[in-house]
Design a protein around this motif. Sequence first.
Motif, mmCIF file in Angstrom:
data_model
loop_
_atom_site.group_PDB
_atom_site.id
_atom_site.type_symbol
_atom_site.label_atom_id
_atom_site.label_comp_id
_atom_site.label_asym_id
_atom_site.label_seq_id
_atom_site.Cartn_x
_atom_site.Cartn_y
_atom_site.Cartn_z
ATOM 1 N N UNK A 43 0.829 -1.201 0.000
ATOM 2 C CA UNK A 43 0.000 0.000 0.000
ATOM 3 C C UNK A 43 0.866 1.255 0.000
ATOM 4 N N UNK A 44 1.871 1.237 0.863
ATOM 5 C CA UNK A 44 2.706 2.429 0.976
ATOM 6 C C UNK A 44 3.440 2.710 -0.323
ATOM 7 N N UNK A 45 3.885 1.645 -0.985
ATOM 8 C CA UNK A 45 4.594 1.831 -2.251
ATOM 9 C C UNK A 45 3.657 2.406 -3.310
ATOM 10 N N UNK A 46 2.445 1.901 -3.275
ATOM 11 C CA UNK A 46 1.436 2.362 -4.212
ATOM 12 C C UNK A 46 1.170 3.862 -3.988
ATOM 13 N N UNK A 47 1.025 4.234 -2.715
ATOM 14 C CA UNK A 47 0.735 5.622 -2.368
ATOM 15 C C UNK A 47 1.901 6.523 -2.775
ATOM 16 N N UNK A 48 3.083 5.991 -2.576
ATOM 17 C CA UNK A 48 4.271 6.754 -2.919
ATOM 18 C C UNK A 48 4.340 6.974 -4.432
ATOM 19 N N UNK A 49 4.062 5.918 -5.163
ATOM 20 C CA UNK A 49 4.084 6.014 -6.629
ATOM 21 C C UNK A 49 3.079 7.055 -7.105
ATOM 22 N N UNK A 50 1.937 7.075 -6.439
ATOM 23 C CA UNK A 50 0.892 8.026 -6.821
ATOM 24 C C UNK A 50 1.384 9.470 -6.675
ATOM 25 N N UNK A 51 2.006 9.725 -5.503
ATOM 26 C CA UNK A 51 2.504 11.083 -5.268
ATOM 27 C C UNK A 51 3.583 11.441 -6.277
ATOM 28 N N UNK A 52 4.471 10.444 -6.523
ATOM 29 C CA UNK A 52 5.562 10.708 -7.455
ATOM 30 C C UNK A 52 5.036 11.051 -8.844
ATOM 31 N N UNK A 53 3.979 10.337 -9.268
ATOM 32 C CA UNK A 53 3.428 10.610 -10.602
ATOM 33 C C UNK A 53 2.752 11.975 -10.622
ATOM 34 N N UNK A 54 2.103 12.330 -9.517
ATOM 35 C CA UNK A 54 1.452 13.646 -9.462
ATOM 36 C C UNK A 54 2.499 14.752 -9.484
ATOM 37 N N UNK A 55 3.570 14.489 -8.804
ATOM 38 C CA UNK A 55 4.631 15.479 -8.683
ATOM 39 C C UNK A 55 5.335 15.630 -10.015
#
Length: 883
Positions: free
Chosen positions: A870-882
Amino acid sequence: MSETTLAKGYEPEEVEARWLTFWAETGAGTADPDAPGVPFSIVIPPPNVTGALHMGHALNLTVQDILCRHMRQMGRKVLWVPGTDHAGIATQNVVERALAAEGSSRHEMGREKFVERVWEWRKDYGGRILNQIRRMGASVDWTRERFTMDEGLSKAVREVFVRLYEEGLIYKGDYIINWCPRCQTALADLEVEHSPKKGALYQIRYPLADGSGELVVATTRPETMLGDSAVAVHPEDEKYQDYIGKFVKLPLTDRTIPVIADAYVDREFGTGALKVTPAHDMNDFDLGRRHNLEVIKVMDGEGNMNEAAGPAYQGLSREVCRKRVVEDLKTAGFLVQVEEHDHSVGECYRCKTVVEPHVSPQWFVKAGPLAAVARSAVETGKTQIIPEQWTTTYYHWLDNIRDWCISRQIWWGHRIPAWTCETCGKLIVSRQDPDACPCGGALQRDPDVLDTWFSSALWPFSTLGWPDSTKELKAFYPTSVLVTGFDILFFWVARMMMMGLHFMDEVPFKHVYIHALVRDAEGKKMSKSTGNVIDPLVMIDKFGTDALRFTLTAFAAMGRDIKLSEDRIEGYRHFVNKLWNAARFSMMNLPETIPAASLDGELPLHHAWILHRLEEMKQSTAKAIEGYHFNEAAQGLYSFLWLEFCDWYLEMAKADLNGEDEAVKATAQKCLWTVLSELLTLMHPIMPFVTQEIWSHLPGHEQKDLSKVLYPEARPQHVKPEAVAQMTLLQEIVVSVRNIRSELSISPGAKLECMVRTGDAADLATLRANERMIVQMARLSGFTAGPDVTAPKASASAAAGGNAVFVPLAGAVDFDAELARLNKELAKTSKEAEIVGRKLANEDFTAKAPAEVVAKEREKDEMLRGKVEKLEELKARIESLKG
RNA sequence: GGGCGGAUAGCUCAGCUGGAAGAGCAUCGGCCUUACAAGCCGGAGGUCACAGGUUCGAGCCCUGUUCCGCCUACCA
């Protein structure tokens, strides 16, 4: 008095005074030997009548009171006997000081008047410590208070003395004993404290009488040479073979003394030649007996040199005499050398005067046979010492026991029932005072009294009425447990074991619980002279008895000393106040009549959870107290009240209590009332006053005296371990929202949305059922949960178990801050996951570890992997938004 | 000399039969949210004295070492 509101803060002083009076009037501690129930009994370690309550007493009393109150709650028939001992030497000293201030003395008054005067003193001041015991809240039976000098106990002392004498276990004889030149009395070995002192080792030349040579002896006490009656060497010491059997001329005297051989002599020490002074040294005395040496007393009872020391020294104090002897030896050329030498010196434990070995007629108890029985009672488990490590100490002392000198040359105490006939010299020991010797001669009573510990040794049965056969003895002997500090393990515990077994044929107590010693914050022993005492009564005035009791309980871990400071007591006062306020809040929300709502059906999670935890608390608290793990009981109650009941349960219940739904409210009230009531009961043995005060205001209880309320019964229907897991999920989500709020600096007042994506049907059900609670606890404006919740673009996120938590943010999201947060969490979680993963990858582990441990690890592994994912998924999401 | 105990977060200490290192206080950040500022929320902080060993696995068991306590003993 049944107000349903409480004052804003807890005021111990007024509350304690009120309940102390109430319990005194109702005789709360009074035991009834005829009552039903399994007996539970304790005799208090009798404090010294001259004493004042110190922290050691406070801890000792707290522990005993917890046990007694708990056992009453368990339906046991409880007797706790209070009392004091007469502290012969200490009390006599106190009264003698008072007399000196008046310009009088006991010798001036005479024995009878003096003893009267001590009784008066005890009437005036002896009650002080008893009042202090009262203030601790000790639920003792005041109707059975005893004093070692009272009539009943004196009768017991006399009976014991006479019987032991008749059995040949008490004898009188001329022996060397420890003598306090200031107190003018014999002391038992135990009453001598040894402390290292800087001294000197003097080597003195003793010329052979036939002029064929000389011997050099070494001593730390040159002044005793005036009483030497031999010089001893080791029988196999080659350098002295020729001297054995010869005579030496004792310097400074005109005496000639023999050179003897004895294996006691240490060839390596000093010169290997030992001067022997049977009258002034314990070992020399034994040596003298073996070799029939003359016992030459050169000192009197005050530590001054007497006639036998010779005209040059007579009348000098032992200290001055030492200097004079050394000078004279030097002048006459007998002093070979003086070197510094550290050795230990015995001091009187009452007045710190250096004790003097002294030969005099004294009474002794033959300890060997009694000790053997006392030892085997522990070996066979009839008495159990807790913590166990002390049994070694106990055995060690009994194995090396020497005969106990029980006579004291003072006036305050039990006078020895022995008379000597002035005509025929016959010695009469008797239960009744005899009028005359059978020969018709006049009788002279032995002037000595008995060691105070002699009467204390009888305490467990003398206080119950022995030698009469009483109901109390039948019901309450052997006592259940003796609670004491290790410092009197020998003085008192071992001797009670000896006497109890000998006269009652049964151990005096089934358990001996040895508690810690209370020290100051630096770990130093508290003492008046160091000035580091913390006075329990001052603490009680400042913080309340309950705070003091709780502090001592919380620190009373087994087998360790307590370092106490005022700060700690102050800290636990906060806890007392927390309880008070939790109760205050509860009462503001409780009606006069507790609703009849049932708690046995399906309940909302927070109720089910707290009721389940309450069941666990009932079990663990009783178990902890009964196993003497008092700190565990205290710590368990502390965190249950503060972290679970207050921080979670009350906060959640607020929603119910403030709501419109009457049925929901009624259930909450009933549950709140139940938990609070039972929690008060559980805490009552540790904190009797505050719990009693709250209880008396709490509606719905007919019995207003909490000390009479039984321990809450178990409710198996409330045991629901799954409630804990569900609650944990809720807590995780709430905490993750709070964490986002805090770390992203969002004001606590700002309302936030929260959405949780979960693939777990059970979790989802829990979340949906408790939406209202999550909203309340996390201060949300809305909450949604579902399997396909999509994250809003601008949102902070976290993982709660395998579930994703999103908090949409109104303004711009600081992606870097968000990434940092997630990374931190991810690092922590994946490290844990890695450890568990490695464990499971190890075939030895899965093959050899117990199945349940492996299963637990697998479960953990699954949970952690889900969270990492989950945390990796959430991190990936932020990275893509950023990006 | 003999015996016993201790060494775990900055401090004080839990950690009971070996199975993911805990608490209180102190500290840092944010809060007067109507029981409690004696309070609430969040965070940071540990080579479990050292060296070996046993075990799938050691703060915990074993051996040794160091440093602290305490008790006990007749080295004059």
